[in-house]
Design an enzyme around this catalytic site. Structure first.
Site, PDB file in Angstrom:
ATOM      1  CG  HIS A  79       7.873   4.527   0.445  1.00  0.00           C
ATOM      2  ND1 HIS A  79       7.169   3.401   0.824  1.00  0.00           N
ATOM      3  CD2 HIS A  79       8.012   4.429  -0.896  1.00  0.00           C
ATOM      4  CE1 HIS A  79       6.902   2.667  -0.227  1.00  0.00           C
ATOM      5  NE2 HIS A  79       7.401   3.269  -1.299  1.00  0.00           N
ATOM      6  CG  ASP A 105       5.653   2.843   3.808  1.00  0.00           C
ATOM      7  OD1 ASP A 105       5.789   4.073   3.664  1.00  0.00           O
ATOM      8  OD2 ASP A 105       5.963   2.018   2.929  1.00  0.00           O
ATOM      9  CB  SER A 123       5.064   2.172  -3.417  1.00  0.00           C
ATOM     10  OG  SER A 123       6.188   1.335  -3.397  1.00  0.00           O
TER      11      SER A 123
END
Length: 382
Positions: free
Chosen positions: A121, A151, A228
């Site tokens: 993402h 992901d 992230s």
């Protein structure tokens, strides 16, 4: 209550079934720093500065990732009506207007020749990707492959002799172990946070991302937007996970993708640019006396259950691999690939450990009779 295989076959927690093979490029000397022999856990009492030592060693291999993409804004059809244009003229919004969206994340270098792992993402739909090293160098990156189901994405920069991390073994994690995160939360580069592994094996449904196929590591190590794609480390400085998710409004609840699964996915992405995920096409629920009663007393369930345990197939998608293999709604799965199963998560895990197109033996109970079926998982539809 329901655990679904409608959008994929498993949690893809393959342990070491591919990730730890000698053939894995991420395990070769040319691809990544070799995993060190198992060492005894560092005792904070013996070395109160063990976190500093880890950060000093691993920090240079953690990078900042900036991604941007161009988005074209579509004007609603109503604004194209001649009546609207008659009254509003040049003040009408124009179609095809473009704007640039920018994203920020973290990543870590797994090979001295510039292979980097991050979250999918972080680079989703990116036109340009830049990688900033701790020493200040800014490099252009290109996405080798991205897998939204887990992901995970792999980026490559054209540079040599880069610092690289050492990968740990997430299968050996236990709650209570130290965990360290390094990343760029909210644009604050090279931020270090520390905590413990709170739990392992958290399902995608529990974490609130049912579209993913991951069994997450739960940690109370602070993870914020911008973390992230960064590494979660053990006290030896080995990467044990990829930080990826938080629960809004909660404190001390962060989640990471186990590195054993990440390594397998990243290897496939680097080699082929994509990942295949075994897919059955069933919806199922773990049986218990309470669940059995709920189903049998629900006039809308359309099912009648005699078993108190096992995994009930609630729905089979038409023309799916499960349907072609003979599975039916009302079947109770008792074993997969020769392994007895007690809950739906185990079925997902075992299916995910298989390969697309390879026969998978399933033992079921149907109308009180034991049957064996051979099902060939397909590839997860996009």
């Amino acid at each position: 209550m329901l655990s679904s295989l409608l959008v994929g076959a498993g949690l893809a927690t393959a342990g070491g079934f591919l990730a730890w093979s000698p053939e894995s490029p991420l395990r070769s000397g040319a691809a990544v720093a070799q995993t060190a022999p198992a060492t005894e856990a560092v005792s904070p009492a013996a070395n109160p500065n063990f976190i500093t030592d880890v950060v000093t060693e691993v920090g240079p291999a953690v990078v900042r990732i900036d991604a941007s993409r161009t988005v074209t804004q579509r004007v609603p059809d109503v604004f194209n009506d001649p009546t609207f244009r008659q009254f509003f003229g040049d003040r009408m919004p124009q179609g095809g207007q473009e704007r640039t969206e920018r994203g920020l994340g973290s990543g870590f270098i797994v090979s001295e020749d510039g292979r980097i792992i991050t979250n999918a993402h972080v680079v989703d739909g990116a036109d340009t990707v830049t990688v900033t090293l701790k020493d200040g160098r800014i490099l252009d990156g290109r996405v080798l492959g991205s897998d939204p189901v887990t992901d995970i994405a792999v980026i490559k920069v054209d540079e040599r002799n880069l610092p690289a991390v050492t990968l740990g073994n997430s299968d050996q994690l236990q709650p209570g172990e130290w965990s360290i995160a390094i990343g760029n939360p909210l644009g604050l580069d090279n931020t270090v946070t520390v905590g413990i592994v709170s739990a392992v094996g958290r399902s995608s449904n529990q974490v609130g991302v049912p579209d993913k196929r991951v069994e997450f590591i739960q940690t109370d190590t602070a993870i914020n937007p911008g973390n992230s794609g960064g590494p979660l480390l053990n006290q030896q400085g080995e990467v044990i996970g990829v930080n990826t998710a938080i629960i809004n409004g909660a404190q001390g609840l962060g989640f990471s993708i186990p590195i054993n699964m990440v390594e397998r996915i990243a290897t496939e992405l680097a080699e082929t640019g994509k990942v295949e995920h075994p897919f059955l096409g069933i919806q199922m629920v773990t049986l218990s006396p309470t669940v059995k009663e709920e189903i049998n007393t629900d006039p809308n369930s359309g099912l009648s259950v005699d078993e108190d345990a096992g995994i009930l197939v609630v729905r089979v998608l038409p023309d799916s691999p499960a349907a072609k293999g003979g599975l039916r709604a009302g079947d109770v799965i008792t074993s997969v690939a020769g392994t007895a199963v007690a809950d739906a998560a185990e079925v997902q895990r075992l299916v995910g450990n298989g390969k697309v197109g390879e026969k998978l033996t399933m033992e079921i109970t149907r109308n009180g009779e034991v049957e064996r079926l051979a099902v060939k998982p397909g590839n997860l539809p996009e």
